[in-house]
Motif scaffolding. Structure first.
Motif, PDB file in Angstrom:
ATOM      1  N   PRO A 169      47.936  43.874  36.032  1.00  0.00           N
ATOM      2  CA  PRO A 169      49.301  43.354  35.879  1.00  0.00           C
ATOM      3  C   PRO A 169      49.250  41.985  35.196  1.00  0.00           C
ATOM      4  O   PRO A 169      48.378  41.164  35.514  1.00  0.00           O
ATOM      5  N   SER A 170      50.135  41.744  34.259  1.00  0.00           N
ATOM      6  CA  SER A 170      50.068  40.499  33.494  1.00  0.00           C
ATOM      7  C   SER A 170      50.173  39.267  34.385  1.00  0.00           C
ATOM      8  O   SER A 170      49.570  38.235  34.078  1.00  0.00           O
ATOM      9  N   GLU A 171      50.862  39.367  35.507  1.00  0.00           N
ATOM     10  CA  GLU A 171      50.970  38.204  36.396  1.00  0.00           C
ATOM     11  C   GLU A 171      49.669  37.920  37.149  1.00  0.00           C
ATOM     12  O   GLU A 171      49.494  36.840  37.698  1.00  0.00           O
ATOM     13  N   ALA A 172      48.736  38.879  37.171  1.00  0.00           N
ATOM     14  CA  ALA A 172      47.447  38.685  37.844  1.00  0.00           C
ATOM     15  C   ALA A 172      46.360  38.249  36.875  1.00  0.00           C
ATOM     16  O   ALA A 172      45.206  38.092  37.248  1.00  0.00           O
ATOM     17  N   LEU A 173      46.707  38.019  35.617  1.00  0.00           N
ATOM     18  CA  LEU A 173      45.739  37.681  34.585  1.00  0.00           C
ATOM     19  C   LEU A 173      45.666  36.169  34.417  1.00  0.00           C
ATOM     20  O   LEU A 173      46.678  35.481  34.427  1.00  0.00           O
ATOM     21  N   ARG A 174      44.444  35.669  34.302  1.00  0.00           N
ATOM     22  CA  ARG A 174      44.268  34.245  34.000  1.00  0.00           C
ATOM     23  C   ARG A 174      43.242  34.109  32.892  1.00  0.00           C
ATOM     24  O   ARG A 174      42.415  34.998  32.671  1.00  0.00           O
ATOM     25  N   SER A 175      43.287  32.996  32.199  1.00  0.00           N
ATOM     26  CA  SER A 175      42.319  32.733  31.139  1.00  0.00           C
ATOM     27  C   SER A 175      40.936  32.526  31.735  1.00  0.00           C
ATOM     28  O   SER A 175      40.802  31.945  32.816  1.00  0.00           O
ATOM     29  N   ALA A 176      39.928  32.996  31.040  1.00  0.00           N
ATOM     30  CA  ALA A 176      38.542  32.798  31.482  1.00  0.00           C
ATOM     31  C   ALA A 176      38.134  31.357  31.190  1.00  0.00           C
ATOM     32  O   ALA A 176      38.510  30.790  30.160  1.00  0.00           O
ATOM     33  N   THR A 177      37.347  30.782  32.084  1.00  0.00           N
ATOM     34  CA  THR A 177      36.826  29.434  31.869  1.00  0.00           C
ATOM     35  C   THR A 177      35.714  29.505  30.808  1.00  0.00           C
ATOM     36  O   THR A 177      35.171  30.587  30.549  1.00  0.00           O
ATOM     37  N   PRO A 178      35.341  28.375  30.214  1.00  0.00           N
ATOM     38  CA  PRO A 178      34.245  28.404  29.234  1.00  0.00           C
ATOM     39  C   PRO A 178      32.952  28.991  29.815  1.00  0.00           C
ATOM     40  O   PRO A 178      32.245  29.730  29.132  1.00  0.00           O
ATOM     41  N   GLY A 179      32.642  28.704  31.066  1.00  0.00           N
ATOM     42  CA  GLY A 179      31.438  29.266  31.688  1.00  0.00           C
ATOM     43  C   GLY A 179      31.522  30.771  31.844  1.00  0.00           C
ATOM     44  O   GLY A 179      30.538  31.485  31.628  1.00  0.00           O
ATOM     45  N   GLU A 180      32.686  31.265  32.217  1.00  0.00           N
ATOM     46  CA  GLU A 180      32.874  32.720  32.353  1.00  0.00           C
ATOM     47  C   GLU A 180      32.756  33.403  30.993  1.00  0.00           C
ATOM     48  O   GLU A 180      32.170  34.483  30.887  1.00  0.00           O
TER      49      GLU A 180
ATOM     50  N   VAL B 289      40.499  36.993  33.077  1.00  0.00           N
ATOM     51  CA  VAL B 289      40.016  37.352  34.411  1.00  0.00           C
ATOM     52  C   VAL B 289      41.150  38.018  35.183  1.00  0.00           C
ATOM     53  O   VAL B 289      42.271  37.508  35.222  1.00  0.00           O
ATOM     54  N   ASP B 290      40.827  39.147  35.793  1.00  0.00           N
ATOM     55  CA  ASP B 290      41.739  39.836  36.704  1.00  0.00           C
ATOM     56  C   ASP B 290      41.632  39.101  38.033  1.00  0.00           C
ATOM     57  O   ASP B 290      40.631  39.219  38.741  1.00  0.00           O
ATOM     58  N   SER B 291      42.619  38.304  38.375  1.00  0.00           N
ATOM     59  CA  SER B 291      42.529  37.465  39.570  1.00  0.00           C
ATOM     60  C   SER B 291      42.589  38.273  40.870  1.00  0.00           C
ATOM     61  O   SER B 291      42.291  37.743  41.929  1.00  0.00           O
ATOM     62  N   ARG B 292      42.896  39.553  40.784  1.00  0.00           N
ATOM     63  CA  ARG B 292      42.900  40.380  41.997  1.00  0.00           C
ATOM     64  C   ARG B 292      41.496  40.576  42.539  1.00  0.00           C
ATOM     65  O   ARG B 292      41.299  40.645  43.740  1.00  0.00           O
ATOM     66  N   ASP B 293      40.505  40.687  41.633  1.00  0.00           N
ATOM     67  CA  ASP B 293      39.138  40.933  42.100  1.00  0.00           C
ATOM     68  C   ASP B 293      38.086  40.093  41.370  1.00  0.00           C
ATOM     69  O   ASP B 293      36.902  40.216  41.629  1.00  0.00           O
ATOM     70  N   GLY B 294      38.516  39.260  40.412  1.00  0.00           N
ATOM     71  CA  GLY B 294      37.591  38.371  39.728  1.00  0.00           C
ATOM     72  C   GLY B 294      36.855  38.973  38.546  1.00  0.00           C
ATOM     73  O   GLY B 294      36.023  38.305  37.937  1.00  0.00           O
ATOM     74  N   ARG B 295      37.157  40.224  38.192  1.00  0.00           N
ATOM     75  CA  ARG B 295      36.473  40.828  37.043  1.00  0.00           C
ATOM     76  C   ARG B 295      36.933  40.180  35.755  1.00  0.00           C
ATOM     77  O   ARG B 295      38.106  39.861  35.588  1.00  0.00           O
ATOM     78  N   ILE B 296      35.985  40.010  34.844  1.00  0.00           N
ATOM     79  CA  ILE B 296      36.290  39.460  33.524  1.00  0.00           C
ATOM     80  C   ILE B 296      36.263  40.585  32.509  1.00  0.00           C
ATOM     81  O   ILE B 296      35.492  41.546  32.644  1.00  0.00           O
TER      82      ILE B 296
END
Length: 77
Positions: A50-61, A18-25
């Motif tokens: 940017p790699s620092e704005a990236l987070r792992s997607a949850t199982p639901g996502e 997930v791009d945590s800047r805007d929530g896109r997966i």
């Protein structure tokens, strides 16, 4: 042959993130410098995150993203 650039350690190509800047997966496709390239579920234009704005997607996502991919495949001629 050129080596592929390294991905952030917690991600592999094909993972959903997930791009945590805007929530896109998107699916992790590649890395270029400080950016990770993501592709929307089911295809489409990749974008740089940017790699620092990236987070792992949850199982639901991940489940929702996979449903989008399957639905898109079903609509293709």
């Amino acid at each position: 042959m050129d080596a592929l650039p390294p991905l952030p350690p917690r991600f592999r190509r094909g993972d959903f993130a997930v791009d945590s800047r805007d929530g896109r997966i998107g699916r992790v496709m590649d890395a270029a410098g400080p950016y990770v390239q993501l592709r929307p579920p089911g295809g489409g234009r990749e974008w740089d995150c940017p790699s620092e704005a990236l987070r792992s997607a949850t199982p639901g996502e991940v489940l929702r993203a996979r449903v989008r991919e399957v639905n898109r495949e079903g609509r293709l001629p």
